[in-house]
Design a protein around this motif. Structure first.
Motif, short mmCIF file in Angstrom:
data_model
loop_
_atom_site.label_atom_id
_atom_site.label_comp_id
_atom_site.label_asym_id
_atom_site.label_seq_id
_atom_site.Cartn_x
_atom_site.Cartn_y
_atom_site.Cartn_z
N GLY A 85 0.81 -1.21 0.00
CA GLY A 85 0.00 0.00 0.00
C GLY A 85 0.84 1.26 0.00
N SER A 86 1.68 1.42 0.98
CA SER A 86 2.47 2.63 1.16
C SER A 86 3.82 2.51 0.45
CB SER A 86 2.69 2.84 2.65
OG SER A 86 3.82 3.60 2.92
N LEU A 87 4.27 3.61 -0.17
CA LEU A 87 5.59 3.62 -0.79
C LEU A 87 6.68 3.47 0.27
CD1 LEU A 87 5.05 6.51 -3.36
CD2 LEU A 87 4.93 4.04 -3.77
N GLY A 88 6.44 4.05 1.44
CA GLY A 88 7.39 3.91 2.54
C GLY A 88 7.53 2.46 2.97
N ARG A 89 6.42 1.75 3.05
CA ARG A 89 6.44 0.33 3.42
C ARG A 89 7.17 -0.50 2.36
NH1 ARG A 89 6.84 -2.80 7.52
NH2 ARG A 89 6.42 -4.92 6.87
N LEU A 90 6.98 -0.14 1.11
CA LEU A 90 7.66 -0.83 0.02
C LEU A 90 9.18 -0.68 0.15
CD1 LEU A 90 7.23 -2.44 -2.58
CD2 LEU A 90 6.94 -0.28 -3.78
N LEU A 91 9.66 0.52 0.45
CA LEU A 91 11.09 0.74 0.66
C LEU A 91 11.59 0.02 1.92
CD1 LEU A 91 11.69 4.49 -0.27
CD2 LEU A 91 12.36 2.45 -1.56
N THR A 92 10.79 0.02 2.97
CA THR A 92 11.16 -0.67 4.20
C THR A 92 11.37 -2.16 3.95
OG1 THR A 92 9.99 0.97 5.56
CG2 THR A 92 10.42 -1.18 6.57
N ARG B 33 2.76 11.56 -4.32
CA ARG B 33 3.17 10.84 -3.11
C ARG B 33 4.55 10.30 -3.41
NH1 ARG B 33 0.55 6.13 -1.97
NH2 ARG B 33 -0.23 5.89 -4.08
N TRP B 34 5.45 10.36 -2.43
CA TRP B 34 6.79 9.87 -2.68
C TRP B 34 7.46 9.39 -1.40
CZ3 TRP B 34 11.13 12.64 -0.82
CH2 TRP B 34 10.83 13.90 -0.29
N ALA B 35 8.48 8.55 -1.59
CA ALA B 35 9.32 8.08 -0.49
C ALA B 35 10.75 7.99 -1.02
CB ALA B 35 8.84 6.72 0.01
N SER B 36 11.69 8.25 -0.14
CA SER B 36 13.09 8.25 -0.55
C SER B 36 13.94 7.47 0.44
CB SER B 36 13.61 9.70 -0.63
OG SER B 36 14.99 9.71 -0.93
N ALA B 37 14.85 6.69 -0.12
CA ALA B 37 15.85 5.98 0.68
C ALA B 37 17.21 6.58 0.30
CB ALA B 37 15.82 4.49 0.39
N GLY B 38 17.51 7.73 0.88
CA GLY B 38 18.80 8.37 0.65
C GLY B 38 18.99 8.99 -0.72
N HIS B 39 17.94 9.04 -1.52
CA HIS B 39 18.05 9.58 -2.88
C HIS B 39 17.87 11.09 -2.86
CE1 HIS B 39 18.33 8.28 -7.06
NE2 HIS B 39 17.60 9.34 -7.35
N ASP B 40 18.41 11.76 -3.88
CA ASP B 40 18.22 13.20 -4.00
C ASP B 40 16.74 13.53 -4.02
OD1 ASP B 40 20.95 13.61 -4.13
OD2 ASP B 40 21.00 13.63 -6.31
N LYS B 41 16.40 14.66 -3.46
CA LYS B 41 15.01 15.09 -3.39
C LYS B 41 14.51 15.48 -4.78
CE LYS B 41 15.29 14.79 1.04
NZ LYS B 41 16.40 13.92 1.22
N PRO B 42 13.21 15.32 -5.02
CA PRO B 42 12.65 15.76 -6.30
C PRO B 42 12.65 17.28 -6.40
CG PRO B 42 10.91 15.00 -4.83
CD PRO B 42 12.21 14.73 -4.14
#
Length: 168
Positions: free
Chosen positions: A71-78, A109-118
């Motif tokens: 569901g969540s992009l954050g959960r997907l990265l986790t 909606r977005w999530a980042s794992a250490g990537h440059d900000k949009p």
């Protein structure tokens, strides 16, 4: 293949500095995302060459498999982080950016794992703005147990350009 989403002009380019590497972009099919939305993934593995490409291929496979049910992009990265940490034991890492652009809601909606900000470029004003510089987390593979957060930007305007890239 670049998807077609009414109301969006979509462009991407990848050019490696070596024969192959760990830079990655993709368009994902996430269950429940309607025809007026685009799901984008960008990643960058530490280093170059075959080792980086293999790590990115593994991450791509896990991401595409998990994306269908998460569901969540954050959960997907986790979840992706836990897979990578298990494989690399913290010796290698990668950054990743996931986003859902919704044309009807004029939001992202977005999530980042250490990537440059949009970044958002507004051609009317000529201003380039970084979106929510406080968001993001550690790169994937650095440490087990990291939790990633999904953020929302609701200020998209017609004609603006969303830019996300890697240093590759």
């Amino acid at each position: 293949q670049t998807p077609r989403v009414r109301g969006l002009d979509i462009a991407a380019r990848s050019k490696y500095c070596d024969e192959t590497g760990g830079d990655y972009y993709d368009y994902l099919d996430i269950e429940g995302i309607g025809p007026h939305s685009l799901v984008v993934a960008l990643g960058d593995v530490m280093g170059h060459g075959i080792a980086a490409a293999l790590m990115m291929a593994t991450a791509r496979g896990v991401l595409r498999t998990q994306a269908r049910s998460q569901g969540s992009l954050g959960r997907l990265l986790t979840d992706l982080n836990e897979h990578i940490v298990t494989d690399t034991k913290g010796d290698r890492f990668m950054t990743m950016f996931l986003a859902v652009v919704d044309v009807q809601a004029m939001s992202m909606r977005w999530a980042s794992a250490g990537h440059d900000k949009p970044l958002i470029f507004d051609p009317k004003s000529g201003i380039l703005t970084e979106i929510d510089p406080s968001g993001g987390g550690l790169p994937l593979g650095v440490m087990a147990g990291e939790t990633y957060e999904e953020l929302t930007f609701t200020g998209l305007q017609q004609g603006q350009v969303v830019l996300v890239g890697t240093d590759g």
